[in-house]
Enzyme design. Structure first.
Site, short mmCIF file in Angstrom:
data_model
loop_
_atom_site.label_atom_id
_atom_site.label_comp_id
_atom_site.label_asym_id
_atom_site.label_seq_id
_atom_site.Cartn_x
_atom_site.Cartn_y
_atom_site.Cartn_z
CD GLU A 38 -1.64 1.66 2.97
OE1 GLU A 38 -1.12 2.76 3.28
OE2 GLU A 38 -2.12 0.87 3.80
CD GLU B 13 7.28 4.53 2.10
OE1 GLU B 13 6.33 4.81 2.84
OE2 GLU B 13 8.10 5.39 1.69
#
Length: 970
Positions: A72, A143
């Protein structure tokens, strides 16, 4: 009960929608089997889209916990069509929009909104998430740090900890048992040790699971349905359909080993809590019969005869909620949560005995049709007269509904109970049995009495089995209290007609002005809903005169709410909301909802104020509750602590929480009894009434309040002297000066540090406001990209406007577990230094685009009465009274030149600017504490180190207040 139909029908597919909803809806299915709901709203200023993918954390591969959530995050990075990193978020932000996503157990939802004229390109960028995203190894590693930072901020949150403990104590073979957030360990360290490449696994997971036939899209546009359909078909038909089946996870999360258990857990914060949950048949299969809604309404009721009322009267509980919590198509839990007092903690067995006694009452009385019908009527009125909300929040829930509900109920979801079936409800009542119960009991008193630790959050707990016969013993020995079903609800509105306002005022007017009060009035000319908004701010000079007075005023407002609860709870259920709370200059009363019976509630509240008495038993409970709240201040997120210190430094007449906690320790009931008459003895009431109310009704309500409080033979209130009218003052920082405040984080266990870098700019002025706002718009995404995406300083990274009583500024807010506040501050300074060249290099076209985006944001229409009223009430409270603010600032924006923005930046914001006034609040987490001394030594000159906040504030000049003597010249 028959639900009145209000349908939109296209191609024979009927979608039930609210009677007051003028939007058009259409269902389409693309050639790749992607199901889409189109919504056309010609009145909207913002357009939005939400994509629900029927894959969530339950599908995480073994040994890669958090992979769905990590994916996501990664889809925001880049795509083959738009390869520039972060360009999606940059485009959305620069055109007045926002973007977000979430991952749940069986769904991942992506969504955004944006100014209407930029929707087409934004939607195309969004579509690339699902067509050809790019995921480089380097971006993946960065990330993972963001996901780890997100998890770090949750580690000391009781909500996250207790939820994971409930998951931990479940069947290891069921995905409910999993850890779903992910961290550095699960997404990098352990996979790497096994020779697993996370980037490859990420791409594999995407390719295996992201298929058009298990996606559901909602698109909210300004154009006609035909045009929106053309847009969607052109952009989303390339989403690949690999004909996946939506994964199902049959079986129950809890085996018999996980039922009939009593778990004692140690929370981070002060306070005691009991959670009782039962596995039940998911309501979703009988959603129109709403069994859990019916039972939640009764078990969670707070009126006389309810479980909560009994526990409150005994002094054992301060809050109770009940309803269906975690659910899928295959399993569900019904949960009752009870917030306990210290005395309640000592009576846990009695409390559980009373809970099961109330469930027995439901068994004995059977399912009541009149209660179901009443609940259905309340829900039907709420559905048909629902307020319009921002498009993005509206469609996110709808997108999730598309997969679960038949087309007819896409907009309705679970909100409309309509079929009375006592057998369905009785089945769930039967499932709420002692043999099915899972009892989770939280208290710091269990410290040192536990023998286990949950692995992901390290929550200490103990576990024991508990038999049905033991619970039956608790039921028998529980106090004999009068538990009964609620009375019929007198607050359900029966008059939903719209009033014809004689004057069509577009801004508030001063309708009434007396020595006691001032009434601002604004009839509803936009929303056409049978609702009203009512505010009364009691300006009491005594309320803010000292820490003692602030605490006593707080306890007074809480006691009022406490006394009103069993009566006014019915109003709340029926859609008439109320609140009594502290305000800057005293306390305020808010009433919001259906106008029909608003006056009845108002008169009751005013009567309680006029005849206020202190009940010693309730005082003791409220004092205990407030004390725990203050003690829990030290467990706030570090960035919240930094923002608190910033407010304490800037705002006059505010008191440190530590002083207020000290006041509490020696406070007695008689102190409140003596204080309240003095508090009320001098007051001025600022009133605002808006909505479906005629001007004579508004005047009559305020006149009634004056008659009760001021015009009684022995008046409770007298008007303020001119010298007593209150002002809100803000510290005036010195131009060219940097201020620093260094402080330990208040929770030694928290590794996170935080920085608030605040720049104070000016006193409310249209021409200056727009320059600051334009700077904020242009710099917002650059800040996020550099500090969060590139440097990975922390999950919480923001640039936000700040307005303290009409004094404007901007603040950078960063929380980090990887770097200390001194380092973060230096990165903010470097960011500002680099931003200078970005501003000079900005093309005229880019400048105009940003100005247009800000104009569009300002001209965005109010969605509902509450939104409109909040804007006007803010102007009244601050004393600025600029009801034409938006139009005036738009006019100024249309005249603004690029060079003026550059000049503004160079004068007030840039490093070394002659008129710059900055304040750095640095809060040090446990792992950066050792850096504080050297950071203090390295602060630049000229600067001021703030050691004593209150002492500093007293020595500083203050900005002038917009609140004058209370009599505006209009």
């Amino acid at each position: 009960m028959a639900v009145e139909k209000s349908n939109t029908t296209v191609d024979g597919v009927s979608i039930l929608k609210p009677r007051t909803d003028n939007r058009e809806y259409r269902k389409i299915v693309l050639k790749n089997s992607l199901q889409v709901l189109l919504i056309s709203d010609p009145d909207t200023d913002k357009c939005a889209a939400s994509m629900s993918v029927s894959i969530g954390s339950f599908s995480d591969p073994q040994g890669l916990e958090g992979l769905a959530h990590f994916l996501e995050h990664m889809l925001f990075y880049a795509s083959a069509k738009y390869p520039e990193e972060d360009s999606y978020s940059k485009y959305i932000t620069e055109h007045g929009g926002s973007t977000n996503a979430y991952t749940s157990s069986e769904e991942t939802n992506y969504h955004f909104d944006i100014n209407a004229d930029c929707f087409s390109e934004a939607l195309d960028r969004f579509a690339q998430f699902f067509i050809k995203p790019l995921m480089s190894a380097e971006a993946t590693m960065r990330e993972i740090k963001a996901v780890d930072s997100e998890n770090q901020k949750n580690l000391l949150s009781d909500g996250w900890r207790m939820r994971q403990l409930q998951k931990h104590l479940s069947n290891e073979d069921h995905p409910f048992h999993k850890f779903s957030t992910g961290n550095m360990d699960t997404l990098h360290v352990k996979p790497q040790a096994k020779g697993v490449d996370t980037t490859s696994e990420l791409i594999k997971f995407y390719e295996e699971h992201y298929s058009a036939n298990i996606m559901h899209l909602v698109v909210y546009g300004k154009e006609s349905l035909d045009k929106i359909q053309d847009l969607v078909e052109g952009m989303f038909q390339e989403v690949q359909n690999t004909n996946k089946t939506i994964p199902r996870f049959p079986g129950q999360p809890c085996t018999s080993d996980h039922l009939q258990i009593l778990v004692k857990a140690v929370p981070i914060k002060q306070g005691h809590k009991i959670n009782v949950s039962w596995p039940v048949t998911p309501s979703i299969h009988r959603y129109e019969e709403a069994p859990c809604r019916y039972l939640g309404h009764l078990i969670g009721h707070e009126g006389e005869g309810s479980l909560f009322h009994a526990l409150k009267t005994l002094g054992w509980a301060t809050g109770l909620s009940a309803g269906e919590g975690d659910w899928t198509l295959d399993y569900s839990f019904f949960t009752v949560s009870i917030e306990l007092t210290d005395a309640g903690h000592e009576h846990m067995q009695d409390i559980l005995g009373l809970l099961f006694k109330y469930i027995q009452l439901l068994q004995q009385t059977g399912v009541c049709q009149w209660i179901f019908d009443e609940l259905a009527a309340i829900c039907e009125t709420k559905f048909h007269y629902q307020d319009k909300t921002p498009p993005m929040s509206y469609i996110v829930d709808i997108a999730s509904n598309l997969q679960i509900f038949p087309t007819r109920d896409w907009l309705v979801g679970l909100s409309l109970p309509s079929k009375f079936n006592p057998a369905t409800i009785q089945k769930v009542v039967d499932e709420l049995s002692p043999s099915n119960a899972r009892i989770f009991w939280e208290s710091q008193k269990f410290e040192g009495q536990t023998d286990k630790n949950e692995p992901w959050y390290n929550t200490a707990y103990s576990l024991e089995k508990i038999t049905s016969s033991t619970i039956q013993e608790w039921v028998k020995s529980a106090p004999d209290v009068n538990l009964h079903l609620p009375a019929p609800n007198v607050f359900i509105p029966t008059d939903l007609s719209l009033k014809d306002a004689k004057n069509k005022e577009t801004v508030p007017v001063l309708l009434r002005n007396s020595p006691f009060s001032r009434l601002w009035y604004k009839p509803d000319t936009i929303f056409s809903k049978p609702k009203a908004y009512f505010k009364m701010d009691f300006n009491c000079p005594l309320a803010v005169s000292s820490p003692d007075a602030a605490v006593l005023t707080d306890i007074f407002t809480r006691l009022l709410m406490d006394y009103l609860n069993e009566y006014a709870y019915y109003a709340q259920v029926a859609g008439l909301h109320y609140g009594v709370s502290l305000s800057d200059n005293g306390f305020e009363l808010t009433l919001l909802g259906y106008n029909h019976k608003l006056r009845i509630l108002l008169e009751t509240v005013i009567e309680k104020i006029a005849n206020f008495e202190v009940k010693p038993d309730r005082f003791a409970v409220i004092k205990e509750t407030v004390t725990k709240e203050y003690q829990n201040y030290k467990f706030r997120q570090p960035y919240h602590q930094a923002m608190y210190y910033c407010s304490l430094i800037l705002q006059d007449q505010t008191w440190p929480w530590t002083e207020e906690l000290e006041v509490l320790s020696h406070l007695e009931a008689e102190d409140v009894a003596k204080f309240v008459p003095m508090l009320l003895s001098r007051t001025f009431i600022e009133c605002y009434i808006a909505g479906n109310v005629e001007d004579n009704e508004a005047e009559s309500m305020v006149k009634h309040v004056e008659d009760v409080l001021f015009n009684d033979p022995k008046p409770k209130c007298r008007p303020l002297f001119p010298s007593q009218h209150l002002t809100n003052r803000v510290v005036k920082l010195e131009e060219g000066m940097k201020y620093f405040y260094h402080q330990d984080g208040s929770n030694p266990s928290d590794e996170n540090s935080a920085l608030v870098h605040y720049i104070q700019v000016h006193r409310d002025d249209f021409a200056m406001n727009i320059k600051l706002q334009l700077f904020g718009l242009v710099a917002k995404q650059a800040t996020f990209h550099q500090l969060r995406t590139v440097e990975q300083l922390g999950y919480i990274t923001a640039l936000a406007q700040r307005n303290d009583s009409g004094i404007y500024g901007v603040q950078f807010i960063i929380q980090s577990s990887v770097k200390g506040p001194g380092h973060i501050d230096s990165r903010v300074e470097l960011l500002l230094k680099n931003f200078e060249s970005k501003l000079h290099e900005m093309s005229d076209e880019e400048f105009k685009s940003n100005v247009t985006a800000l104009i569009d944001m300002k001209l965005e229409k109010y969605k509902n009465l509450k939104e409109e009223s909040r804007f006007y009430w803010q102007e009244i409270q601050r004393g600025t009274l600029k009801f034409n603010r938006k139009e005036a600032e738009v006019a100024a924006l249309r005249q603004l030149q690029k060079q003026e923005l550059i000049d503004f930046f160079e004068e007030y914001i840039k490093i070394g600017a002659a008129r710059k006034k900055s304040l750095s609040i640095r809060v040090y987490g446990s792992q950066h504490l050792k850096e504080m001394a050297s950071d203090k030594d390295e602060v630049p000159s000229p600067s001021v180190e703030i050691e004593d906040i209150v002492g500093f504030r007293k020595a500083q000049p203050l900005h002038g207040s917009f609140r004058g003597c209370g009599q505006p010249k209009l």
